[in-house]
Design a protein around this motif. Structure first.
Motif, PDB file in Angstrom:
ATOM      1  N   ALA A  45      -4.760  10.040 -10.150  1.00 53.16           N
ATOM      2  CA  ALA A  45      -5.956  10.860  -9.946  1.00 53.16           C
ATOM      3  C   ALA A  45      -6.785  10.983 -11.222  1.00 53.16           C
ATOM      4  O   ALA A  45      -6.421  10.459 -12.275  1.00 53.16           O
ATOM      5  CB  ALA A  45      -5.511  12.250  -9.478  1.00 53.16           C
ATOM      6  N   ALA A  95      -7.424   5.379  -1.557  1.00 55.68           N
ATOM      7  CA  ALA A  95      -6.581   5.026  -0.405  1.00 55.68           C
ATOM      8  C   ALA A  95      -5.761   6.231   0.056  1.00 55.68           C
ATOM      9  O   ALA A  95      -5.657   6.501   1.262  1.00 55.68           O
ATOM     10  CB  ALA A  95      -5.654   3.860  -0.787  1.00 55.68           C
ATOM     11  N   VAL A 131      -8.712   1.312 -13.043  1.00 59.93           N
ATOM     12  CA  VAL A 131      -9.959   1.796 -13.649  1.00 59.93           C
ATOM     13  C   VAL A 131      -9.733   2.325 -15.071  1.00 59.93           C
ATOM     14  O   VAL A 131     -10.592   2.161 -15.944  1.00 59.93           O
ATOM     15  CB  VAL A 131     -10.547   2.921 -12.765  1.00 59.93           C
ATOM     16  CG1 VAL A 131     -11.750   3.569 -13.411  1.00 59.93           C
ATOM     17  CG2 VAL A 131     -10.930   2.390 -11.403  1.00 59.93           C
ATOM     18  N   GLY A 165     -10.684  13.084  -5.794  1.00 59.60           N
ATOM     19  CA  GLY A 165     -10.639  11.793  -5.114  1.00 59.60           C
ATOM     20  C   GLY A 165     -11.406  10.768  -5.926  1.00 59.60           C
ATOM     21  O   GLY A 165     -12.055  11.103  -6.927  1.00 59.60           O
ATOM     22  N   GLY A 166     -11.303   9.515  -5.531  1.00 56.67           N
ATOM     23  CA  GLY A 166     -11.979   8.465  -6.296  1.00 56.67           C
ATOM     24  C   GLY A 166     -11.750   7.123  -5.643  1.00 56.67           C
ATOM     25  O   GLY A 166     -11.634   7.045  -4.421  1.00 56.67           O
ATOM     26  N   GLY A 167     -11.664   6.087  -6.470  1.00 57.22           N
ATOM     27  CA  GLY A 167     -11.420   4.748  -5.941  1.00 57.22           C
ATOM     28  C   GLY A 167      -9.955   4.396  -6.063  1.00 57.22           C
ATOM     29  O   GLY A 167      -9.109   5.276  -6.186  1.00 57.22           O
ATOM     30  N   GLY A 168      -9.654   3.106  -6.022  1.00 59.18           N
ATOM     31  CA  GLY A 168      -8.292   2.612  -6.235  1.00 59.18           C
ATOM     32  C   GLY A 168      -7.269   3.295  -5.340  1.00 59.18           C
ATOM     33  O   GLY A 168      -7.540   3.601  -4.176  1.00 59.18           O
ATOM     34  N   VAL A 169      -6.114   3.554  -5.910  1.00 53.13           N
ATOM     35  CA  VAL A 169      -5.032   4.143  -5.118  1.00 53.13           C
ATOM     36  C   VAL A 169      -5.395   5.560  -4.668  1.00 53.13           C
ATOM     37  O   VAL A 169      -5.033   5.987  -3.563  1.00 53.13           O
ATOM     38  CB  VAL A 169      -3.689   4.096  -5.902  1.00 53.13           C
ATOM     39  CG1 VAL A 169      -3.697   4.940  -7.149  1.00 53.13           C
ATOM     40  CG2 VAL A 169      -2.531   4.477  -5.010  1.00 53.13           C
ATOM     41  N   PRO A 227       2.575   4.557  -8.023  1.00 53.83           N
ATOM     42  CA  PRO A 227       1.749   3.365  -8.254  1.00 53.83           C
ATOM     43  C   PRO A 227       1.777   3.073  -9.760  1.00 53.83           C
ATOM     44  O   PRO A 227       2.393   3.820 -10.529  1.00 53.83           O
ATOM     45  CB  PRO A 227       0.353   3.836  -7.830  1.00 53.83           C
ATOM     46  CG  PRO A 227       0.340   5.290  -8.240  1.00 53.83           C
ATOM     47  CD  PRO A 227       1.762   5.803  -8.067  1.00 53.83           C
ATOM     48  N   ASP A 284       0.847  -1.189   0.000  1.00 56.41           N
ATOM     49  CA  ASP A 284       0.000   0.000   0.000  1.00 56.41           C
ATOM     50  C   ASP A 284       0.890   1.249   0.000  1.00 56.41           C
ATOM     51  O   ASP A 284       1.650   1.471   0.948  1.00 56.41           O
ATOM     52  CB  ASP A 284      -0.872  -0.070   1.269  1.00 56.41           C
ATOM     53  CG  ASP A 284      -1.778   1.131   1.422  1.00 56.41           C
ATOM     54  OD1 ASP A 284      -1.752   2.041   0.568  1.00 56.41           O
ATOM     55  OD2 ASP A 284      -2.519   1.151   2.428  1.00 56.41           O
ATOM     56  N   THR A 304      -3.396   1.735 -14.815  1.00 52.02           N
ATOM     57  CA  THR A 304      -3.587   0.293 -15.079  1.00 52.02           C
ATOM     58  C   THR A 304      -4.785  -0.307 -14.350  1.00 52.02           C
ATOM     59  O   THR A 304      -5.061  -1.497 -14.488  1.00 52.02           O
ATOM     60  CB  THR A 304      -2.333  -0.517 -14.687  1.00 52.02           C
ATOM     61  OG1 THR A 304      -2.137  -0.395 -13.268  1.00 52.02           O
ATOM     62  CG2 THR A 304      -1.109  -0.040 -15.424  1.00 52.02           C
ATOM     63  N   CYS A 353       5.769   1.173  -6.604  1.00 55.29           N
ATOM     64  CA  CYS A 353       4.953   0.493  -5.597  1.00 55.29           C
ATOM     65  C   CYS A 353       3.853  -0.297  -6.295  1.00 55.29           C
ATOM     66  O   CYS A 353       2.888   0.294  -6.798  1.00 55.29           O
ATOM     67  CB  CYS A 353       4.356   1.520  -4.630  1.00 55.29           C
ATOM     68  SG  CYS A 353       3.283   0.763  -3.400  1.00 55.29           S
TER      69      CYS A 353
HETATM   70  N1  AR6 Z   1      -1.264   1.401  -3.139  1.00 60.65           N
HETATM   71  C1  AR6 Z   1      -0.634   1.198  -4.319  1.00 60.65           C
HETATM   72  N2  AR6 Z   1      -1.271   0.866  -5.460  1.00 60.65           N
HETATM   73  C2  AR6 Z   1      -2.615   0.727  -5.396  1.00 60.65           C
HETATM   74  C3  AR6 Z   1      -3.351   0.929  -4.204  1.00 60.65           C
HETATM   75  C4  AR6 Z   1      -2.614   1.279  -3.032  1.00 60.65           C
HETATM   76  N3  AR6 Z   1      -3.231   1.491  -1.857  1.00 60.65           N
HETATM   77  N4  AR6 Z   1      -4.675   0.721  -4.466  1.00 60.65           N
HETATM   78  C5  AR6 Z   1      -4.759   0.379  -5.785  1.00 60.65           C
HETATM   79  N5  AR6 Z   1      -3.518   0.383  -6.342  1.00 60.65           N
HETATM   80  P1  AR6 Z   1      -6.353   2.917 -10.169  1.00 60.65           P
HETATM   81  P2  AR6 Z   1      -6.107   4.467 -12.662  1.00 60.65           P
HETATM   82  C6  AR6 Z   1      -3.106   0.108  -7.724  1.00 60.65           C
HETATM   83  O1  AR6 Z   1      -7.637   2.354 -10.623  1.00 60.65           O
HETATM   84  O2  AR6 Z   1      -6.223   3.249 -13.478  1.00 60.65           O
HETATM   85  C7  AR6 Z   1      -9.580   6.587  -9.403  1.00 60.65           C
HETATM   86  O3  AR6 Z   1     -10.925   6.512  -9.097  1.00 60.65           O
HETATM   87  C8  AR6 Z   1      -4.039  -0.688  -8.599  1.00 60.65           C
HETATM   88  O4  AR6 Z   1      -3.914  -2.068  -8.308  1.00 60.65           O
HETATM   89  O5  AR6 Z   1      -6.226   3.377  -8.762  1.00 60.65           O
HETATM   90  O6  AR6 Z   1      -5.044   5.475 -13.021  1.00 60.65           O
HETATM   91  C9  AR6 Z   1      -9.099   7.990  -9.742  1.00 60.65           C
HETATM   92  O7  AR6 Z   1      -9.755   8.999  -9.012  1.00 60.65           O
HETATM   93  C10 AR6 Z   1      -3.503  -0.348  -9.987  1.00 60.65           C
HETATM   94  O8  AR6 Z   1      -2.363  -1.161 -10.279  1.00 60.65           O
HETATM   95  O9  AR6 Z   1      -5.884   4.187 -11.088  1.00 60.65           O
HETATM   96  C11 AR6 Z   1      -9.386   8.056 -11.215  1.00 60.65           C
HETATM   97  O10 AR6 Z   1     -10.742   8.379 -11.467  1.00 60.65           O
HETATM   98  C12 AR6 Z   1      -3.005   1.097  -9.815  1.00 60.65           C
HETATM   99  O11 AR6 Z   1      -3.003   1.342  -8.410  1.00 60.65           O
HETATM  100  C13 AR6 Z   1      -9.111   6.660 -11.704  1.00 60.65           C
HETATM  101  O12 AR6 Z   1      -9.322   5.805 -10.583  1.00 60.65           O
HETATM  102  C14 AR6 Z   1      -3.839   2.142 -10.524  1.00 60.65           C
HETATM  103  O13 AR6 Z   1      -5.225   1.822 -10.458  1.00 60.65           O
HETATM  104  C15 AR6 Z   1      -7.684   6.476 -12.158  1.00 60.65           C
HETATM  105  O14 AR6 Z   1      -7.524   5.188 -12.707  1.00 60.65           O
END
Ligand code: AR6
Length: 182
Positions: free
Chosen positions: A33, A46, A129, A39-43, A123, A20, A127, A161
């Motif tokens: 971002a 967090a 969303v 803000g959003g989901g995924g990283v 991160p 993480d 890769t 990471c």
């Molecule tokens: N630490 C490190 N990597 C992480 C974590 C973490 N805590 N959580 C997820 N990942 P994504 P994107 C990895 O979807 O594709 C958001 O909603 C995950 O496994 O977070 O650039 C934003 O607000 C993957 O390998 O980012 C945007 O709307 C990587 O982080 C949108 O998603 C990226 O996945 C951006 O999409």
């Protein structure tokens, strides 16, 4: 393969971790971002949860941030001093989106250097969303970072990471092929 770190200073400046990104102890963490920096989901989810509500207030004040660009804020409750909000491409077209993804890494590194960031963690941008194919994204991330390190002293250290063992293996393999990891 044994790495000669004296002969390969770039290898000394690159780290690969699984976990993480919000728990890492470095000067800046990059979040993947969206253009509104809301803000959003995924990283991004967090990072915003761990940094606290002040982060979204600061980041939204710097929006919009088009794909390929990045913005910097304080890290608030994170141990990292800064958060770099980097917007990768939403995957549609490999040729165009490769360029935009490289630009996203480059913008983040440039912003870090301007703020005297010695250590930064990325991160795997785009890769999740945003659907960028993981192998190509890994190659672009490593190529852009190594090119930057060859011609810039700052940031001194870059951590990739990975959040999944598959990504960790992918990065490990690519870094080994380039003689940058054991
Ligand atoms: N630490 C490190 N990597 C992480 C974590 C973490 N805590 N959580 C997820 N990942 P994504 P994107 C990895 O979807 O594709 C958001 O909603 C995950 O496994 O977070 O650039 C934003 O607000 C993957 O390998 O980012 C945007 O709307 C990587 O982080 C949108 O998603 C990226 O996945 C951006 O999409």
């Amino acid at each position: 393969m044994e790495i000669d770190h004296m002969a390969n200073p770039i290898a000394n400046r690159i780290r690969l971790v699984l976990g993480d990104i919000t728990t890492l102890d470095c000067d800046a963490v990059v979040t993947a971002a969206n253009a509104s920096l809301c803000g959003g989901g995924g990283v991004d989810g967090a990072v915003h949860r761990a940094a606290g509500p002040e982060l979204v207030r600061d980041s939204m004040a710097l929006a919009p941030c088009p794909a390929g660009e990045a913005r910097i804020t304080e890290g608030h409750r994170l141990s990292a001093r800064f958060v770099i909000h980097a917007v990768g491409p939403i995957f549609r077209d490999m040729t165009e989106d490769k360029k935009t993804l490289a630009k996203t890494y480059h913008s983040s590194l440039s912003l870090a250097a301007q703020h005297d960031v010695a250590s930064i963690a990325f991160p795997c941008i785009s890769t999740g969303v945003y659907g960028f194919p993981a192998d190509a994204a890994c190659e672009i991330a490593i190529e852009t970072v190594t090119e930057w390190l060859r011609s810039n002293d700052m940031p001194q250290f870059v951590t990739f990471c990975c959040f999944s063992p598959q990504d960790q293996t992918r990065y490990q393999k690519r870094l080994s092929e380039l003689g940058l990891a054991e």
